[in-house]
Design an enzyme around this catalytic site. Sequence first.
Site, PDB file in Angstrom:
ATOM      1  N   THR A   1      34.343  38.098  44.465  1.00 18.60           N
ATOM      2  CA  THR A   1      35.215  38.921  45.296  1.00 18.60           C
ATOM      3  C   THR A   1      34.370  40.062  45.846  1.00 18.60           C
ATOM      4  OG1 THR A   1      37.039  40.536  45.216  1.00 18.60           O
ATOM      5  CG2 THR A   1      35.916  40.093  43.163  1.00 18.60           C
TER       6      THR A   1
ATOM      7  N   CYS B   1      34.785  39.618  52.834  1.00 17.03           N
ATOM      8  CA  CYS B   1      35.859  39.135  51.958  1.00 17.03           C
ATOM      9  C   CYS B   1      35.538  37.676  51.711  1.00 17.03           C
ATOM     10  CB  CYS B   1      37.227  39.303  52.635  1.00 17.03           C
ATOM     11  SG  CYS B   1      38.566  38.502  51.724  1.00 17.03           S
TER      12      CYS B   1
END
Length: 231
Positions: A83, A196
């Site tokens: 992440t 992202c």
Amino acid sequence: MKTIGIIGGMSWESSATYYRLINEKVNEQLGGLHSAKCILYSVDFYDIERWQSEGDWWKAGDSLWYAARSLELAGADFIILATNTMHKVVEIIEQRITIPVLHIADAAANEIERQNIKKVGLLGTKYTMEQDFYKDRVESHNMEVIVPEEPEHERVNDIIFSELVLGEINSESKNYYLSVIQQLIDQGAEGIILGCTEIGLLIKQDDVSVPIFDTTEIHVQSAVEKSLEEE
């Protein structure tokens, strides 16, 4: 081969990509029936997203520290967080384990440096675009980071959380992202960080006129290299 500890589930869609790419790249390097030595701890993204939206980063960090400590005790030699956004709490994790965390922004910045790019655009969640924890880390590598105009942040973020984390690929959303990317290029961006881990599901290099830096692929490559380092 060192054992990679993966903190995943944020979202499981990108974590599945991490797992596949890590094993593919190890096999490319070693051939035969080789695959990666890795351990995956997948969290419940519902809890993480709720703490993000409430601004309770300490509770989110504490949860990921528990995951990291579990991976350390299970035999991981180093940790990767699958992440971008949750690298905001990386210091909470690093202070409470004894094995290193391979930071995704450092991996991205190293690749950008390798291509001699000095100004990059950054797309990500609103937290990644609006807060300094990620931009500052990249800019510490002697480059400038720009983000979309503030009115664009909410929709960029909404596409991530309402579509991409669920594995939904929407052509209208892709076109919107490409228009935002073009705005960044018009402002002088020589490359674009897909900051992202889900955005790479939507945007590919062939879609964009400047280099894109898919942080999932870059992070995976860095992790595999570290895993295969000679002792």
